[in-house]
Design a protein around this motif. Structure first.
Motif, mmCIF file in Angstrom:
data_model
loop_
_atom_site.group_PDB
_atom_site.id
_atom_site.type_symbol
_atom_site.label_atom_id
_atom_site.label_comp_id
_atom_site.label_asym_id
_atom_site.label_seq_id
_atom_site.Cartn_x
_atom_site.Cartn_y
_atom_site.Cartn_z
ATOM 1 N N LYS A 217 11.891 7.505 -10.084
ATOM 2 C CA LYS A 217 11.362 8.248 -11.223
ATOM 3 C C LYS A 217 11.721 7.665 -12.576
ATOM 4 O O LYS A 217 11.081 7.967 -13.577
ATOM 5 C CB LYS A 217 11.852 9.699 -11.163
ATOM 6 C CG LYS A 217 11.334 10.479 -9.967
ATOM 7 C CD LYS A 217 11.792 11.927 -10.012
ATOM 8 C CE LYS A 217 11.213 12.706 -8.842
ATOM 9 N NZ LYS A 217 11.620 14.130 -8.868
ATOM 10 N N ALA A 218 12.763 6.870 -12.630
ATOM 11 C CA ALA A 218 13.249 6.367 -13.916
ATOM 12 C C ALA A 218 12.772 4.933 -14.157
ATOM 13 O O ALA A 218 11.683 4.549 -13.738
ATOM 14 C CB ALA A 218 14.774 6.479 -13.967
ATOM 15 N N GLU A 219 13.649 4.138 -14.783
ATOM 16 C CA GLU A 219 13.236 2.821 -15.245
ATOM 17 C C GLU A 219 12.660 1.929 -14.145
ATOM 18 O O GLU A 219 11.627 1.275 -14.334
ATOM 19 C CB GLU A 219 14.425 2.087 -15.893
ATOM 20 C CG GLU A 219 15.050 2.821 -17.055
ATOM 21 C CD GLU A 219 16.302 3.570 -16.669
ATOM 22 O OE1 GLU A 219 17.356 3.318 -17.276
ATOM 23 O OE2 GLU A 219 16.220 4.414 -15.744
ATOM 24 N N LEU A 220 13.324 1.884 -12.996
ATOM 25 C CA LEU A 220 12.886 0.942 -11.968
ATOM 26 C C LEU A 220 11.552 1.348 -11.361
ATOM 27 O O LEU A 220 10.670 0.498 -11.147
ATOM 28 C CB LEU A 220 13.947 0.810 -10.873
ATOM 29 C CG LEU A 220 13.642 -0.226 -9.792
ATOM 30 C CD1 LEU A 220 13.426 -1.609 -10.392
ATOM 31 C CD2 LEU A 220 14.762 -0.268 -8.763
ATOM 32 N N GLY A 221 11.388 2.628 -11.058
ATOM 33 C CA GLY A 221 10.114 3.082 -10.514
ATOM 34 C C GLY A 221 8.959 2.788 -11.452
ATOM 35 O O GLY A 221 7.879 2.353 -11.024
ATOM 36 N N GLN A 222 9.170 3.040 -12.747
ATOM 37 C CA GLN A 222 8.140 2.743 -13.744
ATOM 38 C C GLN A 222 7.862 1.244 -13.797
ATOM 39 O O GLN A 222 6.697 0.820 -13.858
ATOM 40 C CB GLN A 222 8.595 3.241 -15.112
ATOM 41 C CG GLN A 222 7.551 3.108 -16.205
ATOM 42 C CD GLN A 222 6.407 4.087 -16.051
ATOM 43 O OE1 GLN A 222 6.617 5.273 -15.801
ATOM 44 N NE2 GLN A 222 5.166 3.594 -16.167
ATOM 45 N N PHE B 135 5.435 6.129 -6.988
ATOM 46 C CA PHE B 135 6.881 6.032 -6.792
ATOM 47 C C PHE B 135 7.561 7.346 -7.160
ATOM 48 O O PHE B 135 8.431 7.841 -6.436
ATOM 49 C CB PHE B 135 7.466 4.885 -7.623
ATOM 50 C CG PHE B 135 7.264 3.523 -7.037
ATOM 51 C CD1 PHE B 135 8.204 2.970 -6.178
ATOM 52 C CD2 PHE B 135 6.128 2.777 -7.328
ATOM 53 C CE1 PHE B 135 8.027 1.709 -5.622
ATOM 54 C CE2 PHE B 135 5.931 1.513 -6.782
ATOM 55 C CZ PHE B 135 6.884 0.979 -5.926
ATOM 56 N N ALA B 136 7.165 7.934 -8.278
ATOM 57 C CA ALA B 136 7.814 9.148 -8.767
ATOM 58 C C ALA B 136 7.653 10.320 -7.816
ATOM 59 O O ALA B 136 8.536 11.180 -7.731
ATOM 60 C CB ALA B 136 7.260 9.513 -10.141
ATOM 61 N N VAL C 182 0.819 -1.207 0.000
ATOM 62 C CA VAL C 182 0.000 0.000 0.000
ATOM 63 C C VAL C 182 0.856 1.262 0.000
ATOM 64 O O VAL C 182 0.442 2.307 -0.497
ATOM 65 C CB VAL C 182 -0.943 0.001 1.231
ATOM 66 C CG1 VAL C 182 -1.819 1.244 1.258
ATOM 67 C CG2 VAL C 182 -1.796 -1.254 1.255
ATOM 68 N N THR C 183 2.077 1.188 0.558
ATOM 69 C CA THR C 183 2.925 2.364 0.707
ATOM 70 C C THR C 183 4.216 2.231 -0.091
ATOM 71 O O THR C 183 4.770 1.138 -0.222
ATOM 72 C CB THR C 183 3.276 2.610 2.184
ATOM 73 O OG1 THR C 183 3.940 1.444 2.717
ATOM 74 C CG2 THR C 183 2.030 2.892 3.001
ATOM 75 N N VAL C 184 4.697 3.351 -0.593
ATOM 76 C CA VAL C 184 5.950 3.394 -1.350
ATOM 77 C C VAL C 184 7.118 3.171 -0.392
ATOM 78 O O VAL C 184 7.149 3.746 0.698
ATOM 79 C CB VAL C 184 6.107 4.755 -2.050
ATOM 80 C CG1 VAL C 184 7.449 4.862 -2.779
ATOM 81 C CG2 VAL C 184 4.955 4.990 -3.015
ATOM 82 N N PRO C 185 8.102 2.351 -0.740
ATOM 83 C CA PRO C 185 9.267 2.171 0.128
ATOM 84 C C PRO C 185 10.126 3.432 0.171
ATOM 85 O O PRO C 185 10.403 4.050 -0.855
ATOM 86 C CB PRO C 185 10.020 1.006 -0.524
ATOM 87 C CG PRO C 185 9.544 0.961 -1.937
ATOM 88 C CD PRO C 185 8.143 1.469 -1.934
ATOM 89 N N GLY C 186 10.571 3.802 1.378
ATOM 90 C CA GLY C 186 11.261 5.077 1.533
ATOM 91 C C GLY C 186 12.752 5.013 1.797
ATOM 92 O O GLY C 186 13.407 6.050 1.877
ATOM 93 N N MET C 187 13.323 3.824 1.923
ATOM 94 C CA MET C 187 14.709 3.735 2.396
ATOM 95 C C MET C 187 15.727 4.272 1.404
ATOM 96 O O MET C 187 16.667 4.972 1.776
ATOM 97 C CB MET C 187 15.052 2.291 2.763
ATOM 98 C CG MET C 187 16.415 2.157 3.435
ATOM 99 S SD MET C 187 16.676 0.541 4.177
ATOM 100 C CE MET C 187 16.905 -0.475 2.725
#
Length: 526
Positions: A201-206, A224-225, A103-108
């Motif tokens: 924001k780039a390849e992995l987030g997409q 993610f972005a 449910v939440t974006v990872p922040g580490m």
């Protein structure tokens, strides 16, 4: 039994010896405590993958000797734009595992970038070197990972990508066998080369967002972005001349300060360590602080949390007056996760970092995004689906968070860095360590080695218990049971009570480290 490590200039401690060594190597190369802490964090994400990883969150307390001040960084993620109550209509709770628990974006990863930009001397590629090496070349699988893989085999087997990594060939890898994470190594190399935006924001987030959407998940590439952690002003309190420092909400850190304020009203010179009075007093003081935590803790952007009242000394005095030394307070306990990894670093200049990171439950959601090696957390499954609950699910919201690294300051300088794995157990073990060091004069390792307990319900269990290590005297256990505690003996050194680490800086400037015998960790100083 582990003995305290003593250094004249530096100290690194973590729940895995390879992560501790990674931090020490960075210090030897000329990095500072902030660089070394990121190296430890990244290495833990590789060598302790059941407890933490790139798909999880982290919280940081950072003391800069140059600035003479402590700052906090909140590296926890927010829920996605589509995360609202209607997304789980007809369900009693958010699933604890699987795609819909994410449910939440990872922040580490964001926190690594923020801290290095603010305080680091080295590059991201420098500090990720050890983690990349262990992911690509392998390392001896720890006994703790083996045990948790055995316990969570069904969870891992339900996701093909997770099963391929953590159950190679469909089998539980043996402790000591070489454990490889080639996909994770590639991901770390790309982060080292392209920076945190590659992850968000780039390849992995997409890629992560698209995969989750394709599987019926909540998070999107846009979630993610748009992620960013934030710097925060720590909460402070005091205990017998020490200044206590904790993260503000959405962390449960204020419970550590509240409990200490309650305990200041009791004279420990008349309480024998390890006695019924010792255990009962600490457990009951903690339970009083948990009442407010359970009623109020959530994202402070969504609720007016009266933290000032919680940290007020007169309020603590009123709570202390409620404490009954002969009877346990009956109350419910939340279902909290137990995976986490705490570590600390102090360098020769006096910089100090106390930090903690987690996937929430062991192996988090149990879901790995194929080809990335990233195991995603299930932290957001702790949101409530009750519309009247303070921690109810809403878009772009941070959930109630158990992570709480701690510092105690003496004359405005770090004196004790301390923390532990274990959701509900974190404030409990922190309180044990604080009282053992301050009231009983123990060094950090002795304080960690002594028998511990954990009160409350670990996830998935229907009953609440006071789990106590079997080394506690039988007569003390009988007194606790007679007072109304639901006592259950656990192993002599049981991981259920947490994996604690600590560093003390004494009056001569010596760094004294302790690492829990209940985990695979080590303290290194010189």
């Amino acid at each position: 039994m582990k003995k305290a490590a003593i250094g004249t200039k530096t100290m690194v401690t973590s729940p895995h010896y390879l992560a501790t060594t990674a931090g020490a190597r960075v210090l030897e190369k000329g990095g500072n405590a902030f660089d070394a802490a990121i190296a430890v964090s990244a290495c833990l994400a590789v060598v302790y993958p059941h407890m933490t990883g790139l798909g999880g969150d982290s919280f940081w307390l950072l003391y800069s000797a140059q600035d003479g001040a402590v700052r906090a960084y909140n590296g926890s993620g927010r829920s996605g734009y589509r995360a609202d109550l209607s997304a789980y209509a007809g369900e009693a709770a958010i699933p604890s595992r699987g795609i819909r628990s994410i449910v939440t974006v990872p922040g580490m990863v964001d926190s690594w970038d923020a801290i290095l930009r603010e305080y680091g001397k080295l590059t991201l590629a420098d500090v990720l070197e050890a983690a990349i090496g262990y992911a690509s070349e392998g390392f001896p699988l720890s006994p703790d990972q083996h045990q948790n893989t055995r316990l969570k085999q069904d969870v891992l087997a339900s996701d093909p990508a997770a099963s391929a990594i953590y159950l190679p060939g469909g089998r539980i890898p043996a402790a000591g066998s070489r454990f490889l994470q080639k996909d994770l190594a590639r991901t770390l190399r790309e982060i080292a080369s392209k920076g945190r935006d590659y992850f968000y924001k780039a390849e992995l987030g997409q890629r992560m967002g698209d995969y989750l959407q394709g599987q019926g998940g909540i998070l999107t590439a846009d979630d993610f972005a748009e992620h960013t952690g934030n710097w925060a002003t720590p909460l402070t309190g005091s205990y017998r001349g020490l200044q206590l420092v904790q993260l503000p909400p959405n962390s449960q850190g204020f419970t550590g300060i509240m409990t200490a304020h309650i305990l200041e009203h009791f004279d420990f010179t008349g309480i024998q360590h390890g006695s019924y009075e010792y255990y009962h007093l600490l457990v009951e003081a903690l339970k009083l602080s948990f009442l407010d935590r359970n009623a109020w803790l959530t994202d402070p952007d969504f609720a007016d949390i009266p933290v000032g009242r919680f940290l007020d000394k007169p309020y603590a005095k009123k709570l202390a007056a409620r404490l009954n030394m002969s009877r346990a307070l009956p109350m419910e306990a939340e279902q909290l996760g137990s995976d986490t990894a705490y570590a600390a670093v102090v360098d020769a200049e006096g910089n100090a970092v106390s930090f903690i990171q987690s996937l929430y439950f062991e192996f988090g959601s149990g879901v790995v995004v194929p080809g990335t090696g990233v195991l995603l957390q299930n932290r957001g499954s702790f949101f409530s689906l009750d519309p009247s609950h303070v921690n109810r699910l809403a878009p772009r919201k941070r959930t109630f968070h158990t992570l709480m690294p701690a510092m105690a300051m003496l004359e405005d300088r770090p004196y004790l860095l301390y923390g532990t794995q274990g959701g509900e157990g974190q404030p409990q073990t922190q309180t044990a360590l604080l009282t053992r060091v301050v009231d009983y004069g123990m060094d950090p390792q002795t304080a960690i080695n002594e028998p511990r307990w954990v009160w409350g319900r670990t996830w998935g269990e229907e009953t609440r218990e006071l789990k106590v290590e079997s080394r506690v005297d039988e007569a003390v256990l009988a007194q606790l049971a007679a007072a109304g505690h639901l006592v259950r003996k656990v192993r002599a050194y049981d991981g259920i009570v947490g994996h604690a680490q600590a560093i003390l800086i004494d009056s001569q400037g010596f760094r004294i480290g302790g690492s829990d015998p209940r985990c695979d960790g080590a303290s290194i100083g010189w």
